[in-house]
Design an enzyme around this catalytic site. Structure first.
Site, short mmCIF file in Angstrom:
data_model
loop_
_atom_site.label_atom_id
_atom_site.label_comp_id
_atom_site.label_asym_id
_atom_site.label_seq_id
_atom_site.Cartn_x
_atom_site.Cartn_y
_atom_site.Cartn_z
N ASP A 335 0.87 -1.18 0.00
CA ASP A 335 0.00 0.00 0.00
C ASP A 335 0.91 1.23 0.00
OD1 ASP A 335 -2.24 1.86 0.54
OD2 ASP A 335 -3.35 0.05 1.02
N HIS A 358 2.18 1.92 -3.18
CA HIS A 358 1.25 2.85 -3.82
C HIS A 358 1.76 4.28 -3.77
CE1 HIS A 358 -2.49 0.01 -3.42
NE2 HIS A 358 -1.45 -0.57 -3.99
#
Length: 527
Positions: A335, A358
């Site tokens: 993430d 991310h």
């Protein structure tokens, strides 16, 4: 005549006796005077006495200084007096050991978990030993709780808490700490594995590893259970092979047994002057390192390591924390490498390697119509490779508050799908209700963002009612790497600001200046 002679003789004898007594008395006083002169500096300055004392102790103990040497002629210090430690200077001929350097306290301030019953064999539950070691370290200022190298400690959920602990405690992690995978250890679900709360001056340092054993949670995750990142909808392969209903991951033998709440590996809550350095956190069930309600945070020279497809495993998560410095750190996760949430201000991130992951994100903010405030954020000198996003701001419709004063500078991207993103329509569900209020986004500067992308270089999607303002672009050079994905031009919606230099590709969609009718935030909306 005889009487006179006897009297004279007596007088002469008395005078001689007095002269002889006087000479001996002066010699005695002179001897005592020399003795008191040697003691004089001791009374006025114990430090001078220690340095001037030429007699060496017969025995030395590492980390302890001998202030009382043998012999009845040397008086002891009064019981109420505590001698100041000598400076760490050794004179020629003086074998008194110097004071130990900071971070390597003597045995009286170091608490080794092995001395409290820990086995370190990787299978025995050492949780109680860690609790006992902490209870002892908690009582001593600037103490060290030592997790020694070459051992693997099996430790369940545990809290190292104040507020009655002494300040400046060091958690010296040189070995490996392993999290349990037994569902019974987690009960109905916990928000963290290792928690440090309500402490002043807490440092976690060393060359050791926190092994979160998170794969058992990742296998449980699917697009039906965990929210998907909203930017996934912008990434569509050319051959349209995305499944409408993706297959559910293969279930493990613990399928449906692990609690739905996934713990953060290492969390700090309500603490002042927190430092994390040197360690590695890997395979966390959820976030790897989280700071909640902390003031004065320093993270450097540490690493996070988890697979790129491990769901919701943020590298570093900041929430309601101020005065944060993160640098010289490598973050690989599933993430956001760094997630900056509401209540954060004065955050400075530099010299960070990110990927997979991310990217570095501010938000998401304003979910469930909440107020979010983020200000004075600097992210610079960052390298990103094979990440979904580069630098991103994401907010929910219906939120309140503001994001302002943000600088993204000198960001090198390589094979990044979406290098620059502002998304005020963030939604991690299949659909979200349109709402008019928004978290205001203003004063955002992007400079020297360079490298390659795979989907879209710039995506600015701002609120109709509260557009993004004062967005500045300077020295942007982003090139597509290949045609495997649909290559899109820069996208802008309700985004106002300034182009200080020509960009690659051209970002003609950015509207110059300010919006003609920008709704001002009311007093209760502002931060």
């Amino acid at each position: 005549m005889s009487g006179f002679s006897f009297t004279s003789l007596t007088f002469i004898l008395v005078v001689c006796f007095m002269v002889w007594s006087s000479s001996n008395f002066e010699a005695c006083i002179a001897g005592r005077g020399r003795h008191y002169w040697n003691r004089g500096p001791s009374n006025s300055s114990p430090l001078s006495s220690s340095l001037n004392n030429k007699k060496k102790p017969k025995n030395h103990h590492s980390g302890h200084h001998q202030h009382g040497h043998g012999g009845s002629s040397k008086p002891k210090s009064p019981p109420h007096y505590k001698a100041a430690p000598p400076p760490a200077i050794v004179k020629p001929g003086d074998d008194t050991p110097p004071s130990p350097p900071k971070g390597h306290q003597s045995s009286t301030t170091t608490f080794n978990v092995l001395n409290f019953g820990a086995k370190g064999d990787g299978t025995t539950d050492d949780t109680k030993a860690f609790q006992a070691a902490w209870a002892a370290a908690c009582k001593v200022e600037a103490s060290t709780l030592l997790v020694p190298a070459k051992y693997q400690f099996f430790v369940g959920p545990i809290e190292f808490s104040g507020p009655y602990c002494e300040p400046n405690i060091v958690f010296q992690l040189d070995g490996t700490i392993i999290a349990p995978q037994d569902p019974k250890a987690w009960g109905k679900g916990l928000f963290q594995w290792l928690l440090f709360s309500k402490l002043r001056g807490i440092t976690v340092q060393g060359s050791g590893i926190l092994e979160g054993k998170g794969s058992v949670w990742w296998k449980e995750a699917s697009l039906y259970d965990d929210p998907a990142d909203d930017e996934l909808k912008l990434i569509i392969p050319l051959n349209s092979t995305v499944h409408q209903f993706p297959p559910v991951p293969i279930r493990s033998k613990l399928s449906g047994i692990m609690p739905s709440i996934k713990p953060t590996a290492l969390r700090f809550y309500g603490s002042f002057n927190v430092t994390v350095t040197g360690i590695t956190i890997q395979n966390s069930p959820q976030c790897h390192l989280k700071f909640d309600n902390c003031v004065g945070v320093l993270v450097h020279d540490m690493s996070v390591s988890s697979p790129g497809d491990s769901a919701n495993t943020d590298g570093i998560h900041l929430q309601n924390s101020k005065d944060v410095l993160i640098h010289t750190t490598t973050l690989a996760c599933g993430d956001d490498c760094i997630s900056i949430q509401t209540g954060c201000s004065n955050v400075y991130v530099h010299n960070v390697n990110c990927g997979p992951g991310h990217g570095i994100s501010i938000g998401s903010l304003g979910r469930y119509n909440t107020k979010a405030c983020v200000s004075n954020i600097t992210v610079r000198d960052v390298m990103m490779h094979n990440t979904m996003n580069g630098v991103r701001i994401k907010t929910w419709q219906g939120g309140l508050g503001s994001v302002q004063g943000v600088l993204f500078s000198n960001i090198q991207v390589s094979e990044v799908q979406l290098p620059i993103v502002i998304d005020q329509f963030y939604c991690d569900k299949s659909s979200c209700k349109n709402q008019t209020s928004a978290v205001a986004v203003s004063g955002i500067t992007y400079e020297r963002i360079r490298g390659t992308y795979t989907v879209k270089p710039v995506h600015f999607a701002c609120s109709d009612n509260l557009p993004c303002t004062d967005v500045t672009l300077n020295s942007i050079q982003l090139k597509p790497i290949q045609e495997r994905y649909h290559m899109s031009d820069a996208f802008c919606w309700q985004t106002f600001g300034e182009l200080r230099t020509p960009t690659v590709p051209p970002i003609g969609c950015l509207q110059m200046g300010k919006p003609s009718s920008n709704r001002l935030q009311s007093d209760h909306d502002s931060c």
